[in-house]
Design a protein around this motif. Structure first.
Motif, PDB file in Angstrom:
ATOM      1  N   MET A  94     -54.893-103.170 -49.102  1.00  0.00           N
ATOM      2  CA  MET A  94     -53.797-101.932 -48.948  1.00  0.00           C
ATOM      3  C   MET A  94     -52.652-102.016 -50.160  1.00  0.00           C
ATOM      4  O   MET A  94     -51.774-101.011 -50.319  1.00  0.00           O
ATOM      5  CB  MET A  94     -53.085-102.545 -47.582  1.00  0.00           C
ATOM      6  N   ASP A  95     -52.639-102.972 -50.971  1.00  0.00           N
ATOM      7  CA  ASP A  95     -51.537-103.193 -51.817  1.00  0.00           C
ATOM      8  C   ASP A  95     -52.188-102.651 -53.317  1.00  0.00           C
ATOM      9  O   ASP A  95     -51.584-102.816 -54.115  1.00  0.00           O
ATOM     10  CB  ASP A  95     -51.061-104.420 -52.114  1.00  0.00           C
ATOM     11  N   VAL A  96     -53.369-102.057 -53.297  1.00  0.00           N
ATOM     12  CA  VAL A  96     -53.884-101.472 -54.615  1.00  0.00           C
ATOM     13  C   VAL A  96     -52.913-100.509 -55.485  1.00  0.00           C
ATOM     14  O   VAL A  96     -52.919-100.500 -56.545  1.00  0.00           O
ATOM     15  CB  VAL A  96     -55.020-100.939 -54.438  1.00  0.00           C
ATOM     16  N   ILE A  97     -52.290 -99.847 -54.734  1.00  0.00           N
ATOM     17  CA  ILE A  97     -51.318 -98.743 -55.256  1.00  0.00           C
ATOM     18  C   ILE A  97     -50.050 -99.406 -56.161  1.00  0.00           C
ATOM     19  O   ILE A  97     -49.712 -98.966 -57.164  1.00  0.00           O
ATOM     20  CB  ILE A  97     -50.770 -97.917 -54.166  1.00  0.00           C
ATOM     21  N   TYR A  98     -49.946-100.707 -55.691  1.00  0.00           N
ATOM     22  CA  TYR A  98     -48.952-101.409 -56.194  1.00  0.00           C
ATOM     23  C   TYR A  98     -49.277-102.022 -57.741  1.00  0.00           C
ATOM     24  O   TYR A  98     -48.623-102.365 -58.550  1.00  0.00           O
ATOM     25  CB  TYR A  98     -48.151-102.536 -55.598  1.00  0.00           C
ATOM     26  N   THR A  99     -50.575-102.068 -57.906  1.00  0.00           N
ATOM     27  CA  THR A  99     -51.261-102.689 -59.156  1.00  0.00           C
ATOM     28  C   THR A  99     -50.720-102.010 -60.306  1.00  0.00           C
ATOM     29  O   THR A  99     -50.704-100.860 -60.574  1.00  0.00           O
ATOM     30  CB  THR A  99     -52.857-102.960 -58.850  1.00  0.00           C
ATOM     31  N   ASP A 100     -50.071-102.827 -61.385  1.00  0.00           N
ATOM     32  CA  ASP A 100     -49.851-102.139 -62.638  1.00  0.00           C
ATOM     33  C   ASP A 100     -48.470-101.474 -62.459  1.00  0.00           C
ATOM     34  O   ASP A 100     -48.402-100.762 -63.754  1.00  0.00           O
ATOM     35  CB  ASP A 100     -51.079-101.584 -63.272  1.00  0.00           C
ATOM     36  N   CYS A 101     -47.680-101.314 -61.552  1.00  0.00           N
ATOM     37  CA  CYS A 101     -46.492-100.565 -61.435  1.00  0.00           C
ATOM     38  C   CYS A 101     -45.752-101.103 -62.595  1.00  0.00           C
ATOM     39  O   CYS A 101     -45.425-102.240 -62.861  1.00  0.00           O
ATOM     40  CB  CYS A 101     -45.837-100.569 -60.267  1.00  0.00           C
ATOM     41  N   GLY A 102     -45.387-100.043 -63.428  1.00  0.00           N
ATOM     42  CA  GLY A 102     -44.249-100.600 -64.364  1.00  0.00           C
ATOM     43  C   GLY A 102     -45.012-100.894 -65.738  1.00  0.00           C
ATOM     44  O   GLY A 102     -44.320-101.128 -66.866  1.00  0.00           O
ATOM     45  N   ALA A 103     -46.249-101.210 -65.620  1.00  0.00           N
ATOM     46  CA  ALA A 103     -47.180-101.531 -66.923  1.00  0.00           C
ATOM     47  C   ALA A 103     -48.171-100.526 -67.270  1.00  0.00           C
ATOM     48  O   ALA A 103     -48.128-100.081 -68.421  1.00  0.00           O
ATOM     49  CB  ALA A 103     -47.944-102.812 -66.451  1.00  0.00           C
ATOM     50  N   ARG A 104     -48.818-100.014 -66.460  1.00  0.00           N
ATOM     51  CA  ARG A 104     -49.760 -98.913 -66.979  1.00  0.00           C
ATOM     52  C   ARG A 104     -49.656 -97.379 -65.864  1.00  0.00           C
ATOM     53  O   ARG A 104     -50.228 -96.496 -66.213  1.00  0.00           O
ATOM     54  CB  ARG A 104     -51.254 -99.310 -66.618  1.00  0.00           C
ATOM     55  N   LYS A 105     -48.655 -97.633 -65.014  1.00  0.00           N
ATOM     56  CA  LYS A 105     -48.432 -96.490 -64.301  1.00  0.00           C
ATOM     57  C   LYS A 105     -46.815 -96.361 -63.883  1.00  0.00           C
ATOM     58  O   LYS A 105     -46.499 -97.397 -63.660  1.00  0.00           O
ATOM     59  CB  LYS A 105     -49.268 -96.307 -63.060  1.00  0.00           C
ATOM     60  N   ILE A 106     -46.348 -95.226 -63.601  1.00  0.00           N
ATOM     61  CA  ILE A 106     -45.196 -95.173 -62.991  1.00  0.00           C
ATOM     62  C   ILE A 106     -45.224 -95.058 -61.426  1.00  0.00           C
ATOM     63  O   ILE A 106     -45.862 -94.259 -60.787  1.00  0.00           O
ATOM     64  CB  ILE A 106     -44.584 -93.482 -63.418  1.00  0.00           C
ATOM     65  N   CYS A 107     -44.478 -95.822 -60.815  1.00  0.00           N
ATOM     66  CA  CYS A 107     -44.414 -96.233 -59.522  1.00  0.00           C
ATOM     67  C   CYS A 107     -43.139 -95.669 -58.860  1.00  0.00           C
ATOM     68  O   CYS A 107     -42.067 -96.382 -59.577  1.00  0.00           O
ATOM     69  CB  CYS A 107     -44.889 -97.469 -59.142  1.00  0.00           C
ATOM     70  N   PHE A 108     -43.013 -95.173 -57.936  1.00  0.00           N
ATOM     71  CA  PHE A 108     -41.722 -94.789 -57.225  1.00  0.00           C
ATOM     72  C   PHE A 108     -41.791 -94.957 -55.695  1.00  0.00           C
ATOM     73  O   PHE A 108     -42.793 -94.084 -54.920  1.00  0.00           O
ATOM     74  CB  PHE A 108     -41.185 -93.420 -57.708  1.00  0.00           C
ATOM     75  N   GLY A 109     -40.968 -95.655 -55.100  1.00  0.00           N
ATOM     76  CA  GLY A 109     -41.277 -95.806 -53.663  1.00  0.00           C
ATOM     77  C   GLY A 109     -39.683 -95.629 -52.955  1.00  0.00           C
ATOM     78  O   GLY A 109     -38.743 -95.832 -53.569  1.00  0.00           O
ATOM     79  N   LEU A 110     -39.760 -95.546 -51.518  1.00  0.00           N
ATOM     80  CA  LEU A 110     -38.777 -95.796 -50.588  1.00  0.00           C
ATOM     81  C   LEU A 110     -38.963 -96.688 -49.936  1.00  0.00           C
ATOM     82  O   LEU A 110     -39.953 -96.948 -48.822  1.00  0.00           O
ATOM     83  CB  LEU A 110     -38.640 -94.378 -49.926  1.00  0.00           C
ATOM     84  N   PRO A 111     -37.910 -97.509 -49.432  1.00  0.00           N
ATOM     85  CA  PRO A 111     -36.451 -97.466 -49.971  1.00  0.00           C
ATOM     86  C   PRO A 111     -36.525 -98.310 -51.550  1.00  0.00           C
ATOM     87  O   PRO A 111     -37.575 -98.859 -52.065  1.00  0.00           O
ATOM     88  CB  PRO A 111     -35.588 -98.224 -49.318  1.00  0.00           C
ATOM     89  N   ASP A 112     -35.392 -98.267 -52.267  1.00  0.00           N
ATOM     90  CA  ASP A 112     -35.462 -98.871 -53.599  1.00  0.00           C
ATOM     91  C   ASP A 112     -35.677-100.438 -53.482  1.00  0.00           C
ATOM     92  O   ASP A 112     -35.122-101.135 -52.342  1.00  0.00           O
ATOM     93  CB  ASP A 112     -34.010 -98.734 -54.217  1.00  0.00           C
ATOM     94  N   GLY A 113     -36.414-100.926 -54.494  1.00  0.00           N
ATOM     95  CA  GLY A 113     -36.632-102.280 -54.409  1.00  0.00           C
ATOM     96  C   GLY A 113     -38.081-102.747 -53.523  1.00  0.00           C
ATOM     97  O   GLY A 113     -38.378-103.967 -53.694  1.00  0.00           O
TER      98      GLY A 113
END
Length: 646
Positions: A222-241
């Motif tokens: 379920m957390d595959v989308i979080y992999t490499d956030c900020g390293a290889r891809k741009i991630c933006f989520g709600l809420p901040d943090g």
């Protein structure tokens, strides 16, 4: 100097013609190993660029799950049938970082395929052995014995020498251990090729790109989308943090590899979302934005492209080219929507160009619990724009737009209903017999304070309403908004009634007093309850323990009323004794004594005036503290990010 420049020009022309001659055959023996990393043909010395449109060629396999060491067949073909390809290069890569080439292609006896050895591994890439037209190519690939995970087949496919596509990607294939029994999962029976997509009108039956995922692939990741956030891809989520804690209620991720733009979208667990969407915006507000929608329908996740309009204010799918995006992976497991989409780098919608390579955009992410007949409903679960416009190819950390108008709305309403309104009620109820004889502008002190505080409450309420209306641009109905609207209506009724207040001796004055008391208290109570409901709204981004601060405020406010009421009762009792004392002292002149006694008593502050003033000072300090704390929570929301960063 001119002779030197002329020699340089001659050398360039000779080199150019030699290059054209050498490449004129179109690399009939296939791609060289020198392009293993980029998979980019060096046609015309690199002067011919890949096509911008979605590829009419697909890479498919008959299965989606295999075991270690097992062999499967991979097919490259054109859509529609009959579209020939002339050249290709294909690799199997790990779906997760570092995206290494995995597995081994087997030798093919039909003479169409040549095997390459990239990264010092034998036969881990395949290319064409001749440049002739081919309706399809079938290659055998063997999974590694020491690999468990997901792989995708990434291909570059050429229709002609000067017309080719890069980043043609298959659906993920899950490789499991050999001792794990796996029932072969077939690919979707219905998957519309991109070349058959059409323009749609509002009345048309939408036929989205669909994908049925294997739960084995996604349910444990379920957390595959979080992999490499900020390293290889741009991630933006709600809420901040939420990205650090992997707890976003909505999240989007952007990966750019050359000419390939990939967008991932996911809803949060337990949010009951019926869609998740992301958009590209110029101004961080909805309106004239390009949107991707992922919507579960009948057990499948459907992909739609839409465009947000200002009138009507909605995401509209009509007149948006649906084949400008391609769904390459999706799932709907345990209520969590996930999809992975490839989008063309250039698309024109409503006469406006969206150039993902050269322009900068705000990212919008949203999810909701309602759908309309022709699109998604309001983003009642949450919506957030990124704080600044970005180049999608530059990996960076993003925070949400602080939504200044939303913050101001909260600050105005808290100041009005926990601050000025609460204090105005105290003055009207307990200080009518205090500061007697000391008037302001010809009015009693208590009335001047009460009137000023309630006018301030009205002004703050109007400002709060206007700020949230400008932000949302439409009515959004839930408990908070309904109670807020009723409060606003009562807030207008109260001063109108006060303007037509009958005189002190008018026989209808008691009715006015009861009406004014009832409307004022009802307005105050509903406003406080509405503030309670705002804590759970995604836009507020307030911590759950804000409820306890509000509860403490209500308890303090009620205790203050109780203490003031006890003090007022004691004051009334002593005031009556004062009047009676004047009467008893002048028995021989009873009527004169009565008149003088009452006048003397009423021209003085009621007893315990000093106590009331002291209690008022304490109440002002305590209420100001609560107002300040609540406003800071609203303006700094989400407050948790400040703690997590320290």
């Amino acid at each position: 100097m001119m002779v030197f420049n002329g020699c340089q020009l001659l050398e360039k022309e000779i080199f150019f013609f030699i290059t054209l001659f050498a490449l004129g055959t179109g690399l009939p023996q296939g791609a060289p190993e020198s392009v293993c990393d980029t998979m980019l043909p060096f046609h015309a010395g690199g002067g011919i660029l890949p096509e911008k449109s979605v590829s009419p060629f697909v890479v498919e396999s008959a299965v989606s799950v295999i075991s270690q060491g097992q062999t499967l067949k991979v097919e490259l073909s054109g859509v529609p049938a009959g579209l020939n390809l002339s050249g290709f290069m294909v690799q199997a890569r790990n779906w997760n970082p570092p995206f290494a080439i995995v597995g081994q292609f087997s030798s093919i006896r039909d003479g169409l395929v040549k095997l390459l050895s990239c990264d010092d591994s034998i036969n881990n890439s395949a290319t064409h052995s001749n440049a002739g037209a081919k309706p399809q190519v079938i290659i055998e690939w063997r999974a590694p014995l020491d690999f468990v995970g997901q792989v995708v087949f990434n291909a570059t496919v050429a229709e002609t020498y000067n017309k080719f596509w890069t980043g043609v990607v298959s659906n993920p294939i899950q490789v499991v251990k050999r001792d794990l029994f796996v029932e072969t999962a077939q690919l979707p029976t219905k998957r519309l090729p991109t070349s058959t997509m059409k323009y749609f009108t509002t009345e048309a039956h939408y036929t989205p790109s669909e994908y049925i995922s294997s739960n084995i692939v996604i349910s444990s990741r379920m957390d595959v989308i979080y992999t490499d956030c900020g390293a290889r891809k741009i991630c933006f989520g709600l809420p901040d943090g939420c990205i650090i804690s992997k707890s976003c209620i909505s999240i989007t991720a952007v990966t750019v590899r050359g000419n390939i733009f990939e967008f991932e979208l996911q809803s949060g667990k337990g949010t009951k979302a019926v869609y998740v969407a992301m958009g590209l915006s110029d101004d961080a507000k909805m309106g004239e934005d390009l949107v991707i929608e992922c919507v579960p329908e009948n057990g499948r996740v459907s992909l739609y492209s839409s465009y947000t309009s200002n009138s009507p204010y909605a995401a509209i799918r009509s007149n948006v080219l649906q084949n400008s995006a391609r769904l390459i992976n999706a799932s709907f497991v345990d209520g969590v929507i996930y999809c992975k989409v490839q989008r063309e780098p250039l698309i024109t919608v409503q006469g406006r160009n969206f150039d993902l390579r050269n322009d900068i955009y705000h990212l919008l992410v949203a999810s909701g619990t309602t759908l309309k007949n022709t699109g998604i409903g309001f983003h009642d679960i949450g919506r957030s724009p990124s704080g600044n416009r970005i180049n999608l190819a530059v990996v960076q950390d993003l925070i949400g737009n602080k939504m200044v108008l939303v913050r101001l709305h909260g600050a105005f309403m808290i100041s009005a209903w926990t601050g000025t309104a609460s204090l105005g009620v105290i003055f009207a109820r307990y200080f009518k017999h205090t500061w007697v004889g000391n008037q302001s502008c010809g009015k009693d002190q208590w009335f001047t304070w009460h009137q000023s505080l309630m006018i301030t409450t009205w002004i703050l309420t109007v400002f709060g309403f206007v700020s949230i209306w400008v932000e949302l641009k439409q009515a959004v109905w839930h408990a908070h908004s309904i109670l807020g609207l009723v409060t606003l209506i009562l807030c207008f009724i109260q001063p109108i009634g006060a303007f037509f207040r009958p005189g002190p001796t008018d026989k209808s004055r008691p009715y006015f007093n009861w009406f004014h008391w009832l409307v004022g208290n009802l307005c105050h109570i509903l406003a406080i309850v509405a503030i309670f409901f705002s804590v759970n709204l995604s836009k507020s981004e307030l911590p759950e323990w804000t409820d306890w601060i509000l509860v403490t405020f209500v308890v303090v406010h009620c205790l203050s009323h109780l203490i003031f009421s006890i003090a007022m009762a004691a004051s009334d009792r002593q005031l009556n004794q004062r009047v009676n004392a004047f009467q008893m002292g002048e028995m021989s002149h009873h009527q004169e004594a009565m008149r003088n006694g009452i006048i003397a008593a009423t021209e003085l502050d009621a007893p315990y005036a000093g106590l009331r003033k002291g209690l008022l000072g304490v109440y002002v300090i305590v209420v100001s503290f609560f107002v300040l704390v609540l406003i800071l929570l609203v303006l700094l929301a989400p407050i948790e990010q400040y703690w997590s960063s320290t």
